[in-house]
Design a protein around this motif. Structure first.
Motif, mmCIF file in Angstrom:
data_model
loop_
_atom_site.group_PDB
_atom_site.id
_atom_site.type_symbol
_atom_site.label_atom_id
_atom_site.label_comp_id
_atom_site.label_asym_id
_atom_site.label_seq_id
_atom_site.Cartn_x
_atom_site.Cartn_y
_atom_site.Cartn_z
ATOM 1 N N SER A 3 50.780 24.458 109.066
ATOM 2 C CA SER A 3 50.081 24.960 107.737
ATOM 3 C C SER A 3 49.186 26.166 108.051
ATOM 4 O O SER A 3 49.183 26.668 109.197
ATOM 5 N N GLU A 4 48.751 26.844 106.776
ATOM 6 C CA GLU A 4 48.251 28.049 106.972
ATOM 7 C C GLU A 4 46.455 27.661 107.854
ATOM 8 O O GLU A 4 46.326 28.608 108.700
ATOM 9 N N LEU A 5 46.027 26.527 107.638
ATOM 10 C CA LEU A 5 44.765 26.182 108.177
ATOM 11 C C LEU A 5 45.271 26.001 109.907
ATOM 12 O O LEU A 5 44.442 26.527 110.565
ATOM 13 N N GLU A 6 46.157 25.139 110.001
ATOM 14 C CA GLU A 6 46.784 25.131 111.611
ATOM 15 C C GLU A 6 46.928 26.401 111.978
ATOM 16 O O GLU A 6 46.621 26.731 113.313
ATOM 17 N N ALA A 8 45.654 29.311 111.291
ATOM 18 C CA ALA A 8 44.457 30.285 111.389
ATOM 19 C C ALA A 8 43.544 29.361 112.606
ATOM 20 O O ALA A 8 43.050 30.212 113.621
ATOM 21 N N MET A 9 43.485 27.957 113.013
ATOM 22 C CA MET A 9 42.977 27.619 113.960
ATOM 23 C C MET A 9 43.576 27.893 115.330
ATOM 24 O O MET A 9 42.867 28.150 116.271
ATOM 25 N N SER A 11 45.251 30.607 115.682
ATOM 26 C CA SER A 11 44.649 32.078 116.125
ATOM 27 C C SER A 11 43.398 32.272 116.895
ATOM 28 O O SER A 11 43.346 33.069 117.803
ATOM 29 N N LEU A 12 42.252 31.101 116.426
ATOM 30 C CA LEU A 12 41.192 31.417 117.284
ATOM 31 C C LEU A 12 41.293 30.908 118.608
ATOM 32 O O LEU A 12 40.635 31.383 119.640
ATOM 33 N N ILE A 13 41.964 29.690 118.811
ATOM 34 C CA ILE A 13 42.290 29.512 120.190
ATOM 35 C C ILE A 13 43.140 30.458 121.097
ATOM 36 O O ILE A 13 42.607 30.899 122.144
ATOM 37 N N MET A 15 43.034 33.651 120.643
ATOM 38 C CA MET A 15 42.119 34.882 120.756
ATOM 39 C C MET A 15 41.240 34.714 121.695
ATOM 40 O O MET A 15 41.079 35.575 122.773
ATOM 41 N N HIS A 17 41.652 32.728 124.395
ATOM 42 C CA HIS A 17 42.296 32.817 125.781
ATOM 43 C C HIS A 17 42.946 34.343 125.959
ATOM 44 O O HIS A 17 42.887 34.632 127.412
ATOM 45 N N PHE A 68 34.457 28.005 125.313
ATOM 46 C CA PHE A 68 34.981 27.696 123.884
ATOM 47 C C PHE A 68 33.787 27.099 122.986
ATOM 48 O O PHE A 68 33.951 27.650 121.716
ATOM 49 N N LEU A 72 32.722 28.991 119.427
ATOM 50 C CA LEU A 72 33.034 28.379 118.190
ATOM 51 C C LEU A 72 31.481 28.699 117.388
ATOM 52 O O LEU A 72 31.759 28.908 116.140
ATOM 53 N N LEU A 75 31.505 32.040 116.129
ATOM 54 C CA LEU A 75 32.297 31.992 114.944
ATOM 55 C C LEU A 75 31.796 31.764 113.857
ATOM 56 O O LEU A 75 31.690 32.053 112.539
ATOM 57 N N LEU A 79 30.917 32.907 110.111
ATOM 58 C CA LEU A 79 31.491 32.364 108.827
ATOM 59 C C LEU A 79 30.293 32.035 107.831
ATOM 60 O O LEU A 79 30.588 32.129 106.693
ATOM 61 N N MET B 15 40.374 28.630 102.640
ATOM 62 C CA MET B 15 40.672 27.138 102.542
ATOM 63 C C MET B 15 39.540 26.475 102.115
ATOM 64 O O MET B 15 39.997 25.349 101.089
ATOM 65 N N GLU B 39 46.908 20.202 104.805
ATOM 66 C CA GLU B 39 46.890 21.346 105.952
ATOM 67 C C GLU B 39 46.657 20.618 107.213
ATOM 68 O O GLU B 39 46.985 21.455 108.123
ATOM 69 N N LEU B 79 39.473 22.013 117.094
ATOM 70 C CA LEU B 79 39.801 23.227 117.806
ATOM 71 C C LEU B 79 39.504 22.599 119.476
ATOM 72 O O LEU B 79 40.134 22.857 120.258
#
Lengths: 83, 83
Positions: A3-6, A8-9, A11-13, A15, A17, A68, A72, A75, A79, B15, B39, B79
């Motif tokens: 999904s879109e949310l998955e 996005a998440m 991407s964060l992981i 990014m 690494h 990590f 978060l 971020l 946010l 979202m 999602e 995450l």
């Protein structure tokens, strides 16, 4: 299909690494600067001392790295400020 | 042009508001279920009681809603579990 949310998440992981590199699971001060220059440049232009402030704030174990969980938290601050 | 990280963070904000709706800045239990069904369906299939557990854990003010900060805590858990 994720999904879109998955996505996005994911991407964060990815990014984290990408900049933490293969050798460790943490961001050094240099790696954090590199990440911010490439990914959060607007913010860095507004506050060139941001990297040092972030390390001082979030590097609670004083190892001069962000893990990590600390990444978060960083971020989450962005946010919350941009929500 | 926004960076990959900025796009991912923008997605998280969008979202939240897509499911929180225009009337409030919080996710009701129903809105959280809808978000997870659309999602994070994989996770919900593994644990159908996840929504109630999440509300119990993160709805610290006992208003039966999650604000944006609580939503970020929820994502941080996913995450951390998937990093």
């Amino acid at each position: 299909m994720p999904s879109e949310l998955e996505c996005a998440m994911e991407s964060l992981i990815t990014m984290f690494h990408r900049y933490a590199g293969k050798d460790t699971n943490t961001l050094s001060r240099r790696e954090l600067r590199e990440l911010m220059e490439n990914e959060l440049s607007t913010f860095l232009k507004e506050d060139p001392a941001a990297v040092d402030k972030i390390m001082k704030d979030l590097d609670t174990e004083r190892k001069d790295v962000l893990d990590f969980d600390m990444f978060l938290s960083l971020l989450a601050r962005f946010l919350m400020a941009n929500n």
